[in-house]
Design a protein around this motif. Structure first.
Motif, PDB file in Angstrom:
ATOM      1  N   ARG A 286      31.578  24.585  81.705  1.00 36.95           N
ATOM      2  CA  ARG A 286      31.031  24.389  83.047  1.00 36.95           C
ATOM      3  C   ARG A 286      31.447  23.055  83.659  1.00 36.95           C
ATOM      4  N   LEU A 287      31.571  22.026  82.806  1.00 42.54           N
ATOM      5  CA  LEU A 287      31.956  20.714  83.316  1.00 42.54           C
ATOM      6  C   LEU A 287      33.398  20.684  83.809  1.00 42.54           C
ATOM      7  N   LEU A 288      34.211  21.629  83.328  1.00 47.87           N
ATOM      8  CA  LEU A 288      35.631  21.622  83.667  1.00 47.87           C
ATOM      9  C   LEU A 288      36.015  22.685  84.681  1.00 47.87           C
ATOM     10  N   LEU A 289      35.054  23.517  85.073  1.00 44.84           N
ATOM     11  CA  LEU A 289      35.369  24.557  86.044  1.00 44.84           C
ATOM     12  C   LEU A 289      35.675  23.934  87.403  1.00 44.84           C
ATOM     13  N   PRO A 290      36.659  24.449  88.118  1.00 39.95           N
ATOM     14  CA  PRO A 290      36.954  23.940  89.462  1.00 39.95           C
ATOM     15  C   PRO A 290      35.760  24.134  90.390  1.00 39.95           C
ATOM     16  N   GLU A 291      35.732  23.367  91.437  1.00 40.71           N
ATOM     17  CA  GLU A 291      34.639  23.474  92.403  1.00 40.71           C
ATOM     18  C   GLU A 291      34.617  24.874  93.010  1.00 40.71           C
ATOM     19  N   GLY A 292      33.448  25.456  93.038  1.00 47.59           N
ATOM     20  CA  GLY A 292      33.301  26.813  93.549  1.00 47.59           C
ATOM     21  C   GLY A 292      33.345  27.883  92.484  1.00 47.59           C
ATOM     22  N   SER A 293      33.675  27.506  91.248  1.00 46.82           N
ATOM     23  CA  SER A 293      33.721  28.461  90.148  1.00 46.82           C
ATOM     24  C   SER A 293      32.436  28.375  89.335  1.00 46.82           C
ATOM     25  N   SER A 294      32.157  29.433  88.605  1.00 44.13           N
ATOM     26  CA  SER A 294      30.963  29.455  87.764  1.00 44.13           C
ATOM     27  C   SER A 294      31.113  30.545  86.722  1.00 44.13           C
ATOM     28  N   LEU A 295      30.227  30.529  85.746  1.00 43.24           N
ATOM     29  CA  LEU A 295      30.153  31.627  84.800  1.00 43.24           C
ATOM     30  C   LEU A 295      29.500  32.820  85.483  1.00 43.24           C
ATOM     31  N   ILE A 296      29.929  34.010  85.113  1.00 47.63           N
ATOM     32  CA  ILE A 296      29.386  35.215  85.730  1.00 47.63           C
ATOM     33  C   ILE A 296      28.972  36.201  84.654  1.00 47.63           C
ATOM     34  N   ALA A 297      28.158  37.191  85.043  1.00 49.40           N
ATOM     35  CA  ALA A 297      27.750  38.284  84.165  1.00 49.40           C
ATOM     36  C   ALA A 297      28.322  39.574  84.727  1.00 49.40           C
ATOM     37  N   THR A 298      29.226  40.190  83.997  1.00 47.96           N
ATOM     38  CA  THR A 298      29.877  41.415  84.477  1.00 47.96           C
ATOM     39  C   THR A 298      29.158  42.667  84.005  1.00 47.96           C
ATOM     40  N   GLU A 299      28.176  42.510  83.140  1.00 53.94           N
ATOM     41  CA  GLU A 299      27.391  43.645  82.671  1.00 53.94           C
ATOM     42  C   GLU A 299      25.931  43.444  83.044  1.00 53.94           C
ATOM     43  N   VAL A 300      25.204  44.534  83.232  1.00 57.56           N
ATOM     44  CA  VAL A 300      23.819  44.455  83.700  1.00 57.56           C
ATOM     45  C   VAL A 300      22.939  43.697  82.714  1.00 57.56           C
ATOM     46  N   ALA A 301      23.126  43.946  81.427  1.00 52.12           N
ATOM     47  CA  ALA A 301      22.241  43.356  80.421  1.00 52.12           C
ATOM     48  C   ALA A 301      22.721  41.999  79.910  1.00 52.12           C
ATOM     49  N   SER A 302      23.877  41.539  80.343  1.00 53.43           N
ATOM     50  CA  SER A 302      24.432  40.284  79.818  1.00 53.43           C
ATOM     51  C   SER A 302      23.521  39.077  80.018  1.00 53.43           C
ATOM     52  N   PRO A 303      22.869  38.907  81.175  1.00 54.46           N
ATOM     53  CA  PRO A 303      21.996  37.732  81.331  1.00 54.46           C
ATOM     54  C   PRO A 303      20.861  37.685  80.312  1.00 54.46           C
ATOM     55  N   PHE A 304      20.472  38.841  79.777  1.00 55.80           N
ATOM     56  CA  PHE A 304      19.434  38.880  78.749  1.00 55.80           C
ATOM     57  C   PHE A 304      20.025  38.826  77.345  1.00 55.80           C
ATOM     58  N   LEU A 305      21.083  39.606  77.111  1.00 53.14           N
ATOM     59  CA  LEU A 305      21.617  39.739  75.759  1.00 53.14           C
ATOM     60  C   LEU A 305      22.385  38.507  75.294  1.00 53.14           C
ATOM     61  N   ALA A 306      23.121  37.851  76.195  1.00 52.14           N
ATOM     62  CA  ALA A 306      23.927  36.700  75.780  1.00 52.14           C
ATOM     63  C   ALA A 306      23.055  35.555  75.251  1.00 52.14           C
ATOM     64  N   PRO A 307      22.017  35.109  75.972  1.00 50.54           N
ATOM     65  CA  PRO A 307      21.142  34.076  75.399  1.00 50.54           C
ATOM     66  C   PRO A 307      20.429  34.548  74.135  1.00 50.54           C
ATOM     67  N   LEU A 308      20.085  35.833  74.085  1.00 50.82           N
ATOM     68  CA  LEU A 308      19.419  36.372  72.896  1.00 50.82           C
ATOM     69  C   LEU A 308      20.335  36.286  71.687  1.00 50.82           C
ATOM     70  N   LYS A 309      21.588  36.692  71.872  1.00 55.47           N
ATOM     71  CA  LYS A 309      22.564  36.623  70.782  1.00 55.47           C
ATOM     72  C   LYS A 309      22.795  35.178  70.331  1.00 55.47           C
ATOM     73  N   LEU A 310      22.894  34.283  71.296  1.00 53.30           N
ATOM     74  CA  LEU A 310      23.092  32.875  70.964  1.00 53.30           C
ATOM     75  C   LEU A 310      21.909  32.320  70.189  1.00 53.30           C
ATOM     76  N   THR A 311      20.692  32.665  70.596  1.00 51.10           N
ATOM     77  CA  THR A 311      19.504  32.178  69.904  1.00 51.10           C
ATOM     78  C   THR A 311      19.476  32.651  68.455  1.00 51.10           C
ATOM     79  N   PHE A 312      19.836  33.904  68.240  1.00 45.86           N
ATOM     80  CA  PHE A 312      19.873  34.424  66.865  1.00 45.86           C
ATOM     81  C   PHE A 312      20.949  33.717  66.049  1.00 45.86           C
ATOM     82  N   ALA A 313      22.117  33.490  66.654  1.00 44.07           N
ATOM     83  CA  ALA A 313      23.194  32.795  65.943  1.00 44.07           C
ATOM     84  C   ALA A 313      22.777  31.376  65.573  1.00 44.07           C
TER      85      ALA A 313
END
Length: 254
Positions: free
Chosen positions: A53-80
């Protein structure tokens, strides 16, 4: 005959029960850590995604291309993260299970190796987070066409980062693995030294398999692997050779 068979099976059953109990303890610790960290799942994801995120150009951001990604990605990270934090306890349970079968001198060696394994694993993850990820993302975000906006999927990013974390964590165990191979007599310092060119080549092959398909990322993994191998050789020189070893349980016949 039946009594002898039952007597022989009893130690095996007791060992299996002990192994089951220790595995259950590991699972319980992981679940407790996971439940304790779940409330901070989104904050943890922000920390892990900071190198990009610190290196992304201005106007860029991380995105979620799947419906459940905003929930599943942090969940997976927490388990890891729960699994990573439980590693000292997991290794202790493994140590406690096999310790009764070790001799006193083997226990004296095993404890420092256990501690160093934990330290090196976390050192590998720290190296990946603070050194490798900023370099990789700095390279990737700077070489693309100026007309292309960099917007990485949060789930793909997480898979990429976790793969690097575990790869570097495992890679930093090379000194311990090298020392154990020498200590067990599987190989020797001289034999490994003579194969150094092939081992260096193997480091770059592993770097190619475990990192993105670019020479920059491969080198960031291959060079530490080679240096850690050299550290393992230095540690292996402290292992007594057969000629210098004497069995303290055998009388001196000289």
């Amino acid at each position: 005959m039946s009594q002898n068979s039952n007597t022989a099976q009893t130690p095996l059953v007791s060992h299996l029960i002990e192994l089951r109990n220790r595995l259950l303890k590991i699972v319980v610790v992981i679940l407790v850590l996971f439940l304790g960290l779940y409330a901070f799942a989104n904050d943890l994801y922000l920390v892990v995604s900071e190198p990009l995120r610190l290196l992304l150009p201005e106007g860029s951001s991380l995105i979620a291309t799947e419906v459940a990604s905003p929930f599943l990605a942090p969940l997976k990270l927490t388990f890891a993260i729960a699994v990573l934090l439980s590693i000292p306890f997991t290794l202790y349970q493994i140590w406690a299970f096999i310790a009764p079968a070790l001799y006193k001198n083997e226990k004296q060696i095993a404890i420092p190796l256990l501690i160093s394994s934990i330290f090196l694993f976390y050192a590998g993850i720290t190296f990946a987070y603070y050194v490798v990820l900023p370099l990789i993302f700095g390279f990737f975000t700077s070489i693309g066409p100026s007309e292309v906006t960099v917007m990485t999927d949060i789930n793909h990013y997480l898979n990429f980062v976790l793969k690097l974390f575990f790869a570097f964590g495992a890679t930093f165990e090379i000194p311990v693995a090298t020392y154990l191979l020498i200590k067990a007599g599987v190989t020797s310092v001289a034999a490994l030294s003579s194969k150094r060119p092939y081992i260096i080549l193997g480091c770059f092959v592993m770097g190619m398999l475990l990192t993105p398909p670019d020479i920059f990322s491969q080198t960031l993994l291959a060079i530490p692997m080679w240096l850690l191998f050299e550290i393992g050789l230095i540690a292996g020189r402290t292992v007594p050779t057969e000629e210098s070893q004497t069995d303290p349980d055998q009388p001196d016949l000289k």
